[in-house]
Design a protein around this motif. Structure first.
Motif, short mmCIF file in Angstrom:
data_model
loop_
_atom_site.label_atom_id
_atom_site.label_comp_id
_atom_site.label_asym_id
_atom_site.label_seq_id
_atom_site.Cartn_x
_atom_site.Cartn_y
_atom_site.Cartn_z
N ARG A 47 0.84 -1.19 0.00
CA ARG A 47 0.00 0.00 0.00
C ARG A 47 0.88 1.25 0.00
O ARG A 47 2.01 1.23 0.46
N ASN A 48 0.33 2.35 -0.53
CA ASN A 48 1.11 3.58 -0.66
C ASN A 48 1.65 4.07 0.68
O ASN A 48 2.81 4.49 0.78
N ASN A 49 0.81 4.03 1.71
CA ASN A 49 1.27 4.52 3.02
C ASN A 49 2.40 3.66 3.58
O ASN A 49 3.30 4.16 4.25
N VAL A 50 2.38 2.35 3.27
CA VAL A 50 3.44 1.45 3.74
C VAL A 50 4.74 1.78 3.02
O VAL A 50 5.82 1.86 3.65
N ALA A 51 4.67 2.00 1.70
CA ALA A 51 5.88 2.32 0.93
C ALA A 51 6.47 3.66 1.39
O ALA A 51 7.69 3.78 1.57
N ILE A 52 5.62 4.66 1.59
CA ILE A 52 6.10 5.99 2.02
C ILE A 52 6.69 5.91 3.43
O ILE A 52 7.79 6.42 3.69
#
Length: 296
Positions: A271-276
């Motif tokens: 997920r985007n929040n995990v990558a960021i």
């Protein structure tokens, strides 16, 4: 787990040390994947117990080959501290493996990689080490990355997301206690008690949770045990070849391999929040490692 105490002679061949560290992260990522599979089918206690039987055998094999044998490796004036270290690590492994089954590999590892920041934050109150404002700033930024991953204010927060953070905190305390024990005991002694104390403690618990295992899963269990021994051997050789500060940043490859395995085998999604959040944590961790190297 991708950190171990440095061992004996220091050659300082940095390129070879980096290759060994990257190889170790590949093996540990494989170990994480197998642990998730087995703990998703059988109970965590039994899986970790069998894994520790082989780990303890490996530790005693190394001790027997060293000068003075097992008796020299086991000699310590801080026995209860060494036992506490071993029990703390095996408890952390149980929490981490359980987290794999609840959250998956990617999100668990994305949070767990904050442990170097927790080590830096706790090194002051636990060991009396000086922590400057730059490292405090990096710790704060890294914890912001953790919050981005956990999303505690988004209304869909999963309390189970705290599990890998607890695992990271336990591993950080283990690292600090290991540094404290190293003031009196050798690396060989600490490594010996890590395996033996953990094995005894885990057997006392895990034996009551024994479950019949299929032939196929016994193959995976054997591979898990071999990967654990291989990973620790690679780390020992890595820290023999190069200084820890030079190779430690490459331990973050563990997250990359774990993410690839999670997506390819278990159908997980980044997920985007995990990558960021993971990117922020890694950047803060690398800065902290760089500051430690500069101070050293």
């Amino acid at each position: 787990m991708t950190q171990a105490a440095p061992a004996r002679a220091q050659i300082n061949n940095v390129p070879l040390g980096i290759l060994l560290m990257i190889a170790a992260t590949v093996v540990f990522a494989l170990q994480d994947g197998i642990s998730r599979h087995l703990a998703g089918t059988y109970n965590t206690y039994m899986v970790v117990m069998v894994r520790y039987w082989f780990f303890a055998a490996f530790v005693m094999f190394l001790a027997a080959r060293a000068p003075g044998g097992i008796r020299a490796a086991a000699r310590t004036d801080q026995l209860w501290l060494q036992i506490f270290r071993g029990v703390l690590l095996v408890g952390e492994i149980c929490v981490a493996v359980y987290g794999f089954t609840v959250l998956g590999l990617i999100e668990s590892q994305a949070v767990f990689i904050c442990y170097p920041l927790l080590v830096a934050a706790l090194s002051g109150p636990v060991l009396g080490e000086s922590v400057g404002w730059r490292r405090w700033a990096a710790i704060g930024v890294g914890l912001i990355g953790v919050l981005i991953i956990l999303q505690p204010g988004m209304g869909v927060f999963n309390p189970a997301a705290i599990i890998p953070f607890i695992s990271a905190l336990m591993f950080a305390v283990y690292g600090l206690v290991t540094r404290y024990a190293a003031r009196q005991d050798s690396t060989a002694t600490s490594f010996f008690w890590t395996g033996v104390a953990g094995m005894v403690f885990m057997t006392a618990i895990g034996i009551w949770y024994w479950e019949p295992m299929s032939q196929t899963d016994w193959f995976w269990m054997a591979l898990l045990c071999v990967s654990g021994v291989t990973g620790h051997w690679l780390l020992i050789k890595c820290y023999e070849m190069a200084e820890a500060s030079a190779v430690q940043p490459f331990a973050y490859f563990h997250l990359i391999w774990t993410a690839m395995l999670g997506m390819a085998v278990f159908g997980e999604v980044v997920r985007n929040n995990v990558a960021i959040g993971a990117g922020i944590i890694i950047a803060a961790g690398l800065f902290t490692l760089w500051r430690e190297r500069v101070k050293g």
